[in-house]
Scaffold this motif. Structure first.
Motif, PDB file in Angstrom:
ATOM      1  N   VAL A 132      61.764  34.710 -85.595  1.00 40.18           N
ATOM      2  CA  VAL A 132      62.816  34.705 -84.779  1.00 40.18           C
ATOM      3  C   VAL A 132      63.995  35.697 -85.250  1.00 40.18           C
ATOM      4  O   VAL A 132      64.134  36.575 -84.572  1.00 40.18           O
ATOM      5  N   GLN A 133      63.970  35.578 -86.673  1.00 44.10           N
ATOM      6  CA  GLN A 133      65.204  36.510 -86.915  1.00 44.10           C
ATOM      7  C   GLN A 133      64.697  38.288 -86.845  1.00 44.10           C
ATOM      8  O   GLN A 133      65.602  38.928 -86.724  1.00 44.10           O
ATOM      9  N   THR A 134      63.147  38.381 -87.196  1.00 46.09           N
ATOM     10  CA  THR A 134      63.046  39.618 -87.353  1.00 46.09           C
ATOM     11  C   THR A 134      62.755  40.226 -85.794  1.00 46.09           C
ATOM     12  O   THR A 134      63.073  41.594 -85.485  1.00 46.09           O
ATOM     13  N   PHE A 188      69.523  37.540 -80.529  1.00 45.39           N
ATOM     14  CA  PHE A 188      69.313  36.192 -79.911  1.00 45.39           C
ATOM     15  C   PHE A 188      69.585  35.326 -81.239  1.00 45.39           C
ATOM     16  O   PHE A 188      70.499  34.219 -81.245  1.00 45.39           O
ATOM     17  N   HIS A 189      69.080  35.525 -82.512  1.00 45.39           N
ATOM     18  CA  HIS A 189      69.279  34.899 -83.828  1.00 45.39           C
ATOM     19  C   HIS A 189      70.587  34.969 -83.962  1.00 45.39           C
ATOM     20  O   HIS A 189      71.350  33.741 -84.113  1.00 45.39           O
ATOM     21  N   ALA A 190      71.407  36.010 -83.922  1.00 40.70           N
ATOM     22  CA  ALA A 190      72.719  36.049 -84.263  1.00 40.70           C
ATOM     23  C   ALA A 190      73.705  35.169 -83.467  1.00 40.70           C
ATOM     24  O   ALA A 190      74.565  34.283 -84.146  1.00 40.70           O
ATOM     25  N   GLY A 246      58.554  43.837 -75.107  1.00 36.55           N
ATOM     26  CA  GLY A 246      57.790  42.783 -75.931  1.00 36.55           C
ATOM     27  C   GLY A 246      58.100  41.446 -75.608  1.00 36.55           C
ATOM     28  O   GLY A 246      57.140  40.508 -75.919  1.00 36.55           O
ATOM     29  N   THR A 247      59.408  41.148 -75.325  1.00 39.62           N
ATOM     30  CA  THR A 247      59.603  39.744 -75.043  1.00 39.62           C
ATOM     31  C   THR A 247      58.788  39.172 -73.822  1.00 39.62           C
ATOM     32  O   THR A 247      58.342  37.852 -73.881  1.00 39.62           O
ATOM     33  N   MET A 248      58.756  39.982 -73.060  1.00 42.32           N
ATOM     34  CA  MET A 248      57.782  39.507 -71.616  1.00 42.32           C
ATOM     35  C   MET A 248      56.331  39.369 -72.076  1.00 42.32           C
ATOM     36  O   MET A 248      55.708  38.618 -71.757  1.00 42.32           O
ATOM     37  N   ALA A 249      55.949  40.479 -72.928  1.00 42.10           N
ATOM     38  CA  ALA A 249      54.371  40.467 -73.512  1.00 42.10           C
ATOM     39  C   ALA A 249      54.246  39.141 -74.142  1.00 42.10           C
ATOM     40  O   ALA A 249      53.258  38.554 -73.800  1.00 42.10           O
TER      41      ALA A 249
END
Length: 318
Positions: A237-239, A244-246, A197-200
């Motif tokens: 960003v949280q969801t 990463f958010h934490a 998902g991050t790459m997409a």
């Protein structure tokens, strides 16, 4: 190559994309750039009910602009609108319920809007990062449908309306994450290989930058720009990136910091003097590729992207 890009990008991000990166850049901002009266100018902001989209809508409303909030969820849109109206004392705030992942809905909305409204500035802010490969009702991969195709259709459909006004602009909210990606025009919807998902999302954001450059050269009457808001502490960003958010929470920018360059590009005289088609970070045009990253697409690959988007978009045009 991907690991190299990711590592270089993360180090760059820690320096530039964080709250401290914003504070360092802000020392060089011209404080009067945003002293503008926007009465009589009309702005469309997609994804305007939360995060940096809402912050941008708020700043525009504060300066007297008419704001068209394009949102998916009616309840959240109305709550955001009420808050903006109450705090800005500006009644010219309008809600449009549109699912940006539905190509048909986006076409229909844009065509109806153009017939009944004037538009000076389009802010393509809506985006999603879905971490599993998921198809929309129209059979399209959801990240691509929302981030790339929705943006492509909305902008394409509104260009004729934008050409009728003075000082028209289009601002597309991309992401520095796109620096980790080279355009992969043969796998636009991630049908091949493992899904990430991050790459997409980063691919979609690379596509938005290429579209902005192309539109800038095709439509000289309109000022196009794309931008990176930095790493901001938003609900999205949280969801979509909880770990990463934490880890980064204390270093993240506020929503207003993330929205600052969007607003600057949308309203300031200084921004309109910049060449069209550039990619901005903290009110400055920046490179669209990392050094030595070999992430440039060929003109042929870019042409192929535009042809593919055109072909898919036309299938859903009413």
């Amino acid at each position: 190559m991907t690991m190299f890009r990711n590592a270089v990008w993360f180090v760059k991000g820690l320096q530039e994309y964080t709250k401290s990166g914003y504070e360092a850049a802000a020392k060089h901002f011209a404080s009067t750039d945003l002293d503008v009266n926007l009465t009589g100018r009309s702005f469309m902001v997609t994804g305007a009910n939360s995060g940096i989209g809402k912050a941008a809508a708020h700043e525009i409303a504060n300066r007297g602009g008419t704001v068209h909030m394009v949102c998916r969820n009616k309840g959240r849109a109305e709550a955001a609108k009420d808050e903006i109206v109450e705090q800005s004392k500006n009644q010219n705030i309008h809600i449009h319920i549109v699912d940006m992942s539905s190509a048909r809905q986006v076409w229909e909305f844009a065509q109806n809007f153009s017939q009944n409204n004037t538009l000076h500035v389009l802010i393509n802010n809506a985006g999603c990062m879905v971490n599993q490969r998921e198809l929309t009702e129209e059979g399209l991969e959801k990240n691509f449908a929302t981030n790339t195709l929705g943006t492509y259709i909305l902008t394409t459909a509104l260009i004729p309306a934008l050409k009728k006004v003075e000082d028209p602009r289009v601002v597309t909210v991309s992401s520095g994450g796109m620096l980790t990606q080279k355009l992969d025009v043969d796998n636009l919807q991630f049908e091949k290989g493992a899904f990430d998902g991050t790459m997409a999302y980063a691919q979609n954001k690379r596509q938005q930058v290429i579209l902005t450059e192309r539109w800038g050269s095709q439509h000289k009457e309109i000022h196009f720009s794309s931008m990176h808001p930095g790493w901001a502490d938003t609900p999205a960003v949280q969801t979509s990136m909880p770990s990463f958010h934490a880890k980064m929470q204390s270093k993240l920018r506020t929503e207003a910091m993330g929205a600052d360059t969007i607003v600057w590009l949308a309203v300031s005289a200084a921004a309109s003097k910049q060449p069209s088609g550039l990619f901005f970070q903290d009110r400055k045009a920046v490179a669209t590729h990392l050094p030595l990253a070999r992430s440039r697409a060929t003109p042929q690959e870019e042409e192929k992207l535009l042809a593919a988007l055109d072909e898919i978009a036309l299938k859903f045009k009413p």
